[in-house]
Write an enzyme that holds these catalytic residues in place. Structure first.
Site, mmCIF file in Angstrom:
data_model
loop_
_atom_site.group_PDB
_atom_site.id
_atom_site.type_symbol
_atom_site.label_atom_id
_atom_site.label_comp_id
_atom_site.label_asym_id
_atom_site.label_seq_id
_atom_site.Cartn_x
_atom_site.Cartn_y
_atom_site.Cartn_z
ATOM 1 N N TYR A 165 0.287 -5.373 -14.320
ATOM 2 C CA TYR A 165 1.159 -5.070 -15.446
ATOM 3 C C TYR A 165 -0.183 -4.001 -16.238
ATOM 4 O O TYR A 165 0.607 -3.615 -17.126
ATOM 5 C CB TYR A 165 1.551 -5.952 -15.053
ATOM 6 C CG TYR A 165 1.917 -7.278 -14.848
ATOM 7 C CD1 TYR A 165 3.840 -6.746 -14.326
ATOM 8 C CD2 TYR A 165 1.702 -8.421 -13.971
ATOM 9 C CE1 TYR A 165 3.859 -6.898 -13.176
ATOM 10 C CE2 TYR A 165 2.784 -9.113 -13.278
ATOM 11 C CZ TYR A 165 4.002 -8.485 -12.597
ATOM 12 O OH TYR A 165 3.860 -9.214 -11.057
ATOM 13 N N GLY A 196 0.707 -1.224 0.068
ATOM 14 C CA GLY A 196 -0.002 0.473 0.196
ATOM 15 C C GLY A 196 0.856 1.178 -0.015
ATOM 16 O O GLY A 196 0.356 2.237 0.149
ATOM 17 N N PHE A 236 0.705 -0.640 -16.668
ATOM 18 C CA PHE A 236 2.074 -0.324 -17.409
ATOM 19 C C PHE A 236 2.584 -0.609 -18.980
ATOM 20 O O PHE A 236 3.097 -0.055 -19.148
ATOM 21 C CB PHE A 236 3.860 -0.643 -16.266
ATOM 22 C CG PHE A 236 3.646 -1.172 -14.789
ATOM 23 C CD1 PHE A 236 4.437 0.554 -14.681
ATOM 24 C CD2 PHE A 236 2.749 -0.822 -13.670
ATOM 25 C CE1 PHE A 236 4.668 0.936 -13.087
ATOM 26 C CE2 PHE A 236 3.104 -0.830 -12.981
ATOM 27 C CZ PHE A 236 3.512 0.150 -12.188
#
Length: 162
Positions: free
Chosen positions: A135, A95, A138
């Site tokens: 993922y 976090g 990105f």
């Protein structure tokens, strides 16, 4: 915190717990063996001996036909990539954006390697849909014929890192 290559004599692998047994077990029992065999490199983000997160990188090839059309370059059947084998953050550090920090460092290593050897980008096998979503944030794209294998070309890393 700083990045280092895993040193089993210095880094506390047993104290690492990301909440995923397979990722904990890999770091605690198998990572050092894989490093010694030359199969991978394991990078840890640590405070002294305490591991906040880690990832592994190794060489990999992908069948040209499984790649998105924009990445299907050259006449070769198998194309070279780096494999982001594992990426995990200890529960005590989750976090805080360390997952992003880990993957950006993996991108920097991949870009550096691409300057020295021929590779087209990075491949990752996400553990589940949640990880795949991480993922995809990105720019990773799913490979055809696989549910959780994703690819990110060097050109996309260049765009992300500037």
């Amino acid at each position: 915190m700083k990045f280092e290559l895993l040193d089993p004599k210095r880094h506390d692998r047993e104290g690492f717990d990301c909440g995923v047994d397979a990722l904990n077990t890999y770091l605690q029992r198998f990572a050092n063996q894989d490093v010694r065999r030359g199969l991978t490199r394991v990078y840890v983000l640590c405070e002294e001996a305490r591991i906040a997160g880690y990832f592994s990188l190794s060489a990999h090839s992908v069948s040209r036909q499984d790649l998105p059309p924009k990445i299907q370059v050259g006449p070769y059947e198998e194309l070279p990539f780096l494999m982001l084998g594992r990426l995990a953050v200890d529960r005590n550090y989750q976090g805080q954006g360390l997952g992003d920090t880990l993957i950006v460092h993996a991108f920097a290593i991949t870009r550096s390697a691409a300057g020295q050897i021929g590779i087209l980008g990075m491949i990752v096998d996400a553990k589940d849909e949640r990880a795949a979503g991480f993922y995809e944030r990105f720019g990773f794209q799913r490979l055809s014929g696989t549910a959780l294998r994703l690819v990110l070309p060097i050109t996309a890393m260049d765009h992300l890192l500037g």
